[in-house]
Design an enzyme around this catalytic site. Structure first.
Site, PDB file in Angstrom:
ATOM      1  N   HIS A   1       0.861  -1.184   0.000  1.00  0.00           N
ATOM      2  CA  HIS A   1       0.000   0.000   0.000  1.00  0.00           C
ATOM      3  C   HIS A   1       0.899   1.237   0.000  1.00  0.00           C
ATOM      4  O   HIS A   1       1.602   1.505   0.971  1.00  0.00           O
ATOM      5  CB  HIS A   1      -0.892  -0.011   1.238  1.00  0.00           C
ATOM      6  CG  HIS A   1      -1.721   1.223   1.370  1.00  0.00           C
ATOM      7  ND1 HIS A   1      -2.763   1.489   0.517  1.00  0.00           N
ATOM      8  CD2 HIS A   1      -1.650   2.266   2.216  1.00  0.00           C
ATOM      9  CE1 HIS A   1      -3.306   2.649   0.854  1.00  0.00           C
ATOM     10  NE2 HIS A   1      -2.643   3.145   1.878  1.00  0.00           N
TER      11      HIS A   1
ATOM     12  N   ASP B   1       0.862   5.167  -0.203  1.00  0.00           N
ATOM     13  CA  ASP B   1       0.088   6.404  -0.192  1.00  0.00           C
ATOM     14  C   ASP B   1       0.666   7.366  -1.224  1.00  0.00           C
ATOM     15  O   ASP B   1       1.856   7.699  -1.180  1.00  0.00           O
ATOM     16  CB  ASP B   1       0.124   7.038   1.200  1.00  0.00           C
ATOM     17  CG  ASP B   1      -0.721   6.265   2.197  1.00  0.00           C
ATOM     18  OD1 ASP B   1      -1.899   6.009   1.893  1.00  0.00           O
ATOM     19  OD2 ASP B   1      -0.216   5.915   3.275  1.00  0.00           O
TER      20      ASP B   1
ATOM     21  N   ASP C   1      -7.636   1.466   2.463  1.00  0.00           N
ATOM     22  CA  ASP C   1      -7.288   2.458   3.490  1.00  0.00           C
ATOM     23  C   ASP C   1      -8.132   3.723   3.443  1.00  0.00           C
ATOM     24  O   ASP C   1      -7.842   4.682   4.126  1.00  0.00           O
ATOM     25  CB  ASP C   1      -5.798   2.822   3.344  1.00  0.00           C
ATOM     26  CG  ASP C   1      -5.283   3.660   4.506  1.00  0.00           C
ATOM     27  OD1 ASP C   1      -5.763   3.476   5.639  1.00  0.00           O
ATOM     28  OD2 ASP C   1      -4.410   4.506   4.282  1.00  0.00           O
TER      29      ASP C   1
ATOM     30  N   HIS D   1      -6.639   9.661  -0.769  1.00  0.00           N
ATOM     31  CA  HIS D   1      -7.256   9.658   0.559  1.00  0.00           C
ATOM     32  C   HIS D   1      -6.394  10.243   1.677  1.00  0.00           C
ATOM     33  O   HIS D   1      -6.797  10.162   2.856  1.00  0.00           O
ATOM     34  CB  HIS D   1      -7.728   8.244   0.930  1.00  0.00           C
ATOM     35  CG  HIS D   1      -6.641   7.237   1.095  1.00  0.00           C
ATOM     36  ND1 HIS D   1      -6.407   6.247   0.178  1.00  0.00           N
ATOM     37  CD2 HIS D   1      -5.719   7.054   2.067  1.00  0.00           C
ATOM     38  CE1 HIS D   1      -5.403   5.489   0.582  1.00  0.00           C
ATOM     39  NE2 HIS D   1      -4.961   5.967   1.734  1.00  0.00           N
TER      40      HIS D   1
END
Length: 1003
Positions: A262, A264, A374, A578
């Site tokens: 993951h 970001d 997430d 996000h």
């Protein structure tokens, strides 16, 4: 038998830590190290490789915050190591407990080709398996000295979150730069013992299997000569072979491990650093795929693929090869893993359009999984959008973070606003950074709520947030857990394989209806107001640019700016990631976002201006352009007409007895008292008063705001316990013919408001300007209303959803801060009120019964500003402008109309033309969300519309041009069925909140 379990377990820990793990690398020699510290921002690879170097020794400090250093390590394989496996151990000064949140590196060969990434859990670089003695070694490392923002004492304010405020002190100490022999047998023994140790810890102390493992471990430890671990490791492994070969029970839970990192797209690092994080991680993962035939890796976010394609083509070539082999799996089908609460209707649809299209064009792959592990809650509009994008599955993990209620399902059908359902999985392992530890695997089994109906779950496996991905140790665990007594069965496979099997065995899974509300991170609806305003403004400018460019293309031969709009959409979609749109990134990210939104606005205003000029024609008058989907003031929806003279009765502003003013336009009478508060909004048509008796609306309220953790993310319920009503007035005076202005000061801040009752308007407009210099405060704008209702309607993408005004259950009480797009609407039978906004999202609603049982007051408060200090210590400081409107007597349809009005103001330019809209609809129940030319350049007109009121609707679309053919399309504008064309129009029957995309071929 005496119970010596704890002694053996303690023995295992010490022997592993102090003897066996160190023996993985039994021999090492130091490498020579030189370095070049790049000034300023990162440089191209060729420049970094060619730059001059100076010597640096292990133990020396390097790397100011956000700096880049190019290390070169050189050495020679000792003759005595010939025929052995040799690795370079490159420790830049890592803290192994913080993968992804500190310094990282990308290793290159002398020719500039990338090898793999370096991070705290991946410090090795393979030199060779059967090396030659005297073989030279030369590697280059592009090392970024990213500062640790989220430290062991988290949430402390720091100036390190922006290069403009960070200091220049070096932050890392070079720890190890060695060439070493890698002992595969010892390494395998470490993996054996770690897996068995983790499994033992999760088995009951009276379980026979635990004791079988314990005795095997004891024998293995006895077999190890601590002075010759390498020479005896094979013998120790033989003692463990039996317990490792015992098969799992037939009923054992099955875990589909999916390699994952993951990443970001921005968070505690800027966008430019994410580009490099993606390159490091994908280099690592493609290298691991070459070494591990059973490994499968999945990566989401088309934007991240696009970054490496643009900035690291040599890495991208490896990715494309692995994708073609079916082992590097694109998932998600969205441009980024976006927030889903706040993006507007079209923006959320375009996340799928641009994401899916990228994967189709680059790889020929139709992604079927929507992958959002997430994101901070999930809009009820998503199931329909997932289906319209051609996807089948949905995955999230974040709901496990909810603080109040435990979500009741892990595999379920999720039903959205319109009744669309999507098969959904929520991994019970409760992390999207799984390591496949014994604790995690056992937790997944215990936690899985579908026992008896389903047997499978998914585990996204690999270091994430800051990237890193799966490690060879995780794969080793999976091999041992593939069929091991006492454990779940673990196998690496594609997400699609998991979903196909999961649905096949659990077709009648339970159903969850409505939004997936995250009972945490509610303040993300308010933090970083300028970022949210930039997003909202960009969305509506994109709507206008597409509409007017398409209209001008059809009407006046205007050149439609396909490539420019494509690029601008992708820029806006990226900033809906996000941790950007929710306001939870470092200062650097939001500083750049503000500049980006300004540049986007300038480009879009240019497109709109050129298109309107092409449409307005010549003439001495003024043409009014209306981009909203509702007609107003004689101007048709999505069209234009010459400006007509005003006919509405003028507003009067008179002094009020006892202080303040009364505004009256014949439709509403509004009283503003001497404090500048609205104490009456009287609807003269119905004889209803909107403001609750004895209360005051347009009331600014200030709360302390210091959550228990996650400062920019969270607002905790106790913030309500203390409130200051801002009622002191510096000045109150008329402001033009239809408004009054009030100015207040509080703390270190000032606020000015214009309270406007426009001629002919059935609404009260409030324009607020706040010069905000508070910290750890929460500013709300309150409207206590005389409405008795147990629910409110809040706009979301392509419709609205209802939330309770009461707190009957813990689920109701947990929604004490929620999201609304352009409006919140509340009503009792026969009469309602809407509150609309131009740029805010967070709101709360409470209800109270007035003393003496004289009625119910329902108070709606709109969230304006916060001032958290982490991760940006100056969040929201400065000047902010907001526009709101109170609309008494409003239906839901009125709320929809007024929400569009305040966000899509009319444009007036010189000219004399009347511009018929490209499309028109009967009635107001169906609303057009987009009018554009088809992305394929065919010249077809694409129209997207939705039923906005929550009921059945029959409408007719009339085309303002010769219509040859019409087809219903998916979001990617691919026809899925023809529709009848009758007399130049298309009749449509639509279900509640249904989205329909039509592709109209011009004659």
């Amino acid at each position: 038998m005496h119970n010596d379990r704890t002694i053996t377990e303690a023995r295992l820990k010490r022997v592993l830590d102090e003897r066996i793990r160190p023996a993985v690398y039994p021999e090492s020699v130091p490498l020579d190290v030189t370095v070049w510290h790049a000034p300023g921002e990162p440089v191209p690879v060729a420049e970094g490789l060619a730059a001059g170097r100076t010597p640096i020794r292990v133990g020396e400090m390097w790397g100011p915050a956000w700096g880049t250093s190019w290390f070169t390590v050189t050495g020679t394989v000792p003759d005595a190591w010939a025929g052995r496996t040799v690795e370079a151990l490159l420790d830049l000064g890592f803290d192994e407990k913080m993968p992804g949140f500190q310094c990282e590196g990308l290793v290159y060969r002398p020719d500039g080709s990338p090898v793999k990434g370096l991070n705290p859990c991946n410090q090795w670089v393979r030199i060779g398996e059967r090396v030659r003695g005297g073989e030279p070694v030369c590697l280059h490392v592009e090392a970024s000295s990213n500062p640790v923002i989220l430290d062991y004492h988290p949430f402390l304010p720091t100036e390190l979150g922006d290069r403009e405020t960070a200091d220049d002190a070096p932050r890392y100490r070079l720890a190890r730069m060695d060439l070493a022999v890698f002992d595969r047998t010892v390494w395998e023994l470490v993996q054996d013992l770690e897996v068995l140790d983790g499994l033992m810890a999760e088995l009951s102390a009276d379980a026979p299997r635990r004791w079988e493992i314990l005795r095997a471990v004891e024998r293995a430890l006895d077999a190890v000569d601590l002075q010759d671990v390498g020479g005896t490791a094979g013998r120790a492994r033989e003692e463990l072979a039996g317990v490792l070969a015992a098969p799992a029970h037939a009923s054992a839970h099955r875990i589909s491990a999916v390699g994952h990192a993951h990443i970001d797209s921005a968070w505690l690092w800027p966008l430019r650093e994410t580009v490099r994080k993606v390159a490091r991680t994908t280099s690592n993962m493609t290298a691991l795929l070459e070494d591990e035939p059973e490994f499968v890796y999945a990566m989401s976010q088309a934007q991240q693929f696009a970054w490496i394609k643009e900035h690291r083509p040599e890495v991208y070539a490896r990715v494309k090869k692995a994708v073609a082999e079916g082992r590097f799996v694109p998932v998600g089908g969205m441009w980024v893993e976006s927030d889903t609460n706040m993006p507007g209707s079209e923006a959320l649809a375009r996340q799928f359009v641009h994401g899916k299209r990228f994967f189709l064009e680059e790889f020929g792959i139709e992604t079927e999984e929507v992958w959002l592990p997430d994101t901070f809650g999930y809009s009820a509009a998503l199931p329909q959008l997932v289906k319209l994008a051609g996807a089948k599955w949905f995955l999230t993990q974040k709901i496990s973070w909810s603080r109040t209620n435990t979500f009741p399902h892990h595999t379920f059908w999720w039903e959205g606003l319109d009744g669309s359902r999507v098969f959904t999985h929520f991994p019970p392992i409760d992390t999207y950074n799984a390591q496949l530890s014994g604790q995690e695997v056992a937790h997944a089994v215990r936690n899985f709520r579908e026992k008896g109906g389903a047997t499978r779950s998914l585990a996204p496996t690999g270091w994430g947030d800051g990237g890193g991905g799966t490690t060879r140790e995780m794969l080793a665990r999976a091999r041992r857990l593939a069929d091991l007594e006492g454990s779940a069965r673990v196998v690496f496979e594609k997400p699609s394989a998991f979903f196909e099997k999961a649905r096949a065995e659990y077709e009648h899974a339970p159903v969850w209806v409505g939004e997936l509300y995250l009972e945490l991170h509610r303040a993300t609806l308010t933090s970083q107001a300028q970022t949210k305003q930039g997003n909202r403004r960009s969305e509506h400018l994109l709507h206008e640019a597409e509409l007017w460019a398409a209209t001008a293309a059809v009407r006046a031969g205007f050149r439609y700016p396909y490539e420019q709009l494509d690029r601008l959409w992708k820029t806006v979609l990226l900033h809906q990631f996000h941790d950007i749109l929710p306001g939870t990134s470092i200062a650097w990210v939001h500083r750049e976002a503000a500049a980006t939104y300004a540049a986007v606005a300038a480009e879009l205003e240019g497109i709109v201006g050129e298109a309107l000029a092409a449409l307005a024609g010549d003439g001495p008058g003024t043409v009014v352009f209306n981009a909203a989907p509702h007609g107003r003031g004689g101007v048709p929806a999505l069209g234009a007409a010459p400006e007509a003279p005003a006919t509405a009765r003028a507003t009067t502003v008179e002094a009020r007895e006892g202080g303040g003013f009364v505004l009256d336009n014949g439709l509403l009478t509004v009283a503003v008292d001497g404090r500048g508060l609205v104490v009456s909004v009287y609807d003269r048509q119905t004889g209803r008063e909107a403001v609750a008796p004895g209360a005051a609306a347009n009331l600014l309220q200030l709360h302390p705001d210091f959550p228990n953790m996650w400062d920019a993310w969270d607002v905790d319920h106790f913030y309500r316990n203390t409130v200051t009503d801002l009622t002191d007035v510096e000045s109150l005076e008329p402001a033009g013919a239809d408004a009054v202005r009030v100015v207040r000061a509080f703390g270190s801040s000032r606020v000015g408001q214009r309270i406007v009752l426009a001629a002919g308007a059935r609404r009260l407009d409030v324009e607020t300007e706040v010069d905000w210099h508070e910290t750890e405060k929460f500013l709300k704008l309150a409207f206590p209303l005389d409405v008795h209702t147990d629910r409110v309607a809040a706009e979301t993408q392509f419709g609205h959803l209802h939330r309770p005004t009461h707190t009957n259950t813990s689920w109701d009480a947990a929604k004490f801060e929620a999201c609304a797009h352009r409006f919140v609407h509340l009503q009792e039978p026969g009469w309602g009120v809407a509150l609309v906004n131009d740029s805010t999202y967070g709101y709360d609603v409470t209800r109270s019964v007035r003393p003496g049982d004289t009625g119910t007051t329902t108070t709606v408060r709109l969230s304006l500003l916060r001032a958290p200090r982490f991760p940006d210590p100056r969040t929201d400081q400065g000047v902010h402008r907001f526009r709101h409107a109170l609309v008494p007597g409003a239906t839901v349809g009125d709320a929809v109309r007024e929400g569009y009005r305040i966000n899509l103001p009319e444009r007036r330019i010189a000219g004399g033309a009347e511009v018929a809209p490209l499309v028109a609809l009967d009635g107001d129940a169906v609303v057009v969300s987009a009018v554009k030319l088809a992305d394929d350049g065919s010249g077809d007109v694409v129209v997207r519309m939705y039923e906005a009121l929550g009921g059945r609707a029959r409408t007719r679309l009339t085309a303002g041009f010769a219509l040859r053919r019409a087809a219903v399309c998916d979001l990617l504008e691919r026809p899925v069925g023809e529709v009848a064309v009758e007399d130049g129009g298309v009749p449509l029957d639509m279900r509640p909140f249904e989205i329909v995309t039509l592709r109209l071929a011009r004659g």
